[in-house]
Design an enzyme around this catalytic site. Structure first.
Site, PDB file in Angstrom:
ATOM      1  N   CYS A  94     -60.325  21.169  70.285  1.00 42.14           N
ATOM      2  CA  CYS A  94     -60.749  22.562  70.429  1.00 42.14           C
ATOM      3  C   CYS A  94     -60.916  23.250  69.070  1.00 42.14           C
ATOM      4  O   CYS A  94     -61.839  22.919  68.336  1.00 42.14           O
ATOM      5  CB  CYS A  94     -59.780  23.296  71.346  1.00 42.14           C
ATOM      6  SG  CYS A  94     -60.470  24.819  72.014  1.00 42.14           S
ATOM      7  N   HIS A 194     -58.014  20.156  76.332  1.00 45.61           N
ATOM      8  CA  HIS A 194     -56.557  20.145  76.201  1.00 45.61           C
ATOM      9  C   HIS A 194     -56.027  19.316  77.366  1.00 45.61           C
ATOM     10  O   HIS A 194     -56.786  18.832  78.196  1.00 45.61           O
ATOM     11  CB  HIS A 194     -56.011  21.576  76.306  1.00 45.61           C
ATOM     12  CG  HIS A 194     -56.503  22.501  75.237  1.00 45.61           C
ATOM     13  ND1 HIS A 194     -56.016  22.491  73.958  1.00 45.61           N
ATOM     14  CD2 HIS A 194     -57.442  23.474  75.255  1.00 45.61           C
ATOM     15  CE1 HIS A 194     -56.630  23.430  73.235  1.00 45.61           C
ATOM     16  NE2 HIS A 194     -57.504  24.036  73.999  1.00 45.61           N
TER      17      HIS A 194
HETATM   18  N1  GLN Z   1     -60.027  30.130  68.930  1.00 47.44           N
HETATM   19  C1  GLN Z   1     -60.987  29.183  69.368  1.00 47.44           C
HETATM   20  C2  GLN Z   1     -61.938  29.720  70.427  1.00 47.44           C
HETATM   21  O1  GLN Z   1     -61.577  30.597  71.194  1.00 47.44           O
HETATM   22  C3  GLN Z   1     -60.320  27.914  69.847  1.00 47.44           C
HETATM   23  C4  GLN Z   1     -59.434  28.091  71.035  1.00 47.44           C
HETATM   24  C5  GLN Z   1     -58.586  26.882  71.366  1.00 47.44           C
HETATM   25  O2  GLN Z   1     -58.297  26.046  70.510  1.00 47.44           O
HETATM   26  N2  GLN Z   1     -58.140  26.772  72.604  1.00 47.44           N
HETATM   27  O3  GLN Z   1     -63.038  29.249  70.503  1.00 47.44           O
END
Ligand code: GLN
EC number: 6.3.5.13
Length: 236
Positions: A94, A194
């Protein structure tokens, strides 16, 4: 620790580790130990320089402010870039895709220079992608559907140097309309999933381990509970 111990770098779990992404390192270690291969996790926290000598690296997701801290740290201590340059596998979850890319824009519209390991750029989308994602892998060597949970506002566009990890069958994925999920470039593999991703996708875990060990295959593991979990997730 013996000389043959496989060393797994868990990079900045203090700032990048939403949804238990640190579990990816635990899965890698356990799948090695089940095969009687010594393995240990080396945790690299914010004050620590990033070593370039480890066998495999994992980075988790993060909120915008935390991912900025991580980006600055990785640019200051470029051990990960050196390791990837010699072919050490890197798993980026992510926000870590965004951090390892060329640049990303935060949800407040600020552009941040990335680490540059991936030919990928990220901009905030109108709506946040939240929920289960299921994909068909595009990476040679993977055949089972990949599943995970996504929660991101950033949408990632891949440049010619990178390819998608998989094609989305359910959920959003990279979120820029090309139907792709994740990214592969050299030894770096990224996904928005995730889960932790490797607990839910054992084939992906073994793919990374094969790359780390320089082997074509590993002895299969008979884990009915993992198969059951996968069936449940794919049915849900
Ligand atoms: N902050 C990033 C986004 O919202 C990644 C979020 C995350 O790693 N779950 O795109």
């Amino acid at each position: 620790m013996s000389e043959s111990t496989v060393r797994i770098g868990l990079v900045l779990p203090d700032v990048m580790g939403t949804y238990g992404d640190g579990g990816n390192a635990v899965v890698l270690r356990q799948r090695l130990r089940w095969r009687d291969i010594d393995a240990e996790i080396v945790e690299i926290d914010l004050p620590d320089p990033v070593p370039d000598s480890l066998d495999i690296y994992t980075l988790g997701g993060a909120e915008d402010s935390a991912q900025r801290l991580a980006t600055r740290h990785l640019l200051r201590y470029p051990g990960l870039q050196t390791a990837a340059g010699r072919g050490a596998p890197v798993l980026a979850i992510c926000a870590a895709i965004q951090v390892l890319g060329q640049w990303y824009e935060t949800s407040s519209g600020e552009r941040v220079e990335g680490v540059g390991l991936l030919d990928a750029t990220t901009t905030p989308q109108l709506t946040r992608a939240i929920g289960e994602v299921t994909t068909t892998p595009l990476l040679p060597g993977l055949s089972a559907p990949l599943t995970g949970f996504e929660n991101h506002r950033g949408g990632t566009t891949l440049g010619p140097g990178a390819t998608g990890l998989a094609r989305v069958s359910r959920g959003v994925g990279n979120g820029v309309g090309d139907g792709l999920e994740g990214v592969v470039q050299g030894s770096v593999l990224g996904t928005y999933m995730h889960g932790p991703a490797l607990a839910r996708n054992p084939e992906l875990a073994d793919h990374l381990l094969c790359r780390a060990l320089g082997v074509d295959s590993l002895p299969p593991l008979d884990l009915p509970e993992v198969d059951r979990l996968r069936r449940e997730r794919l049915r849900a």
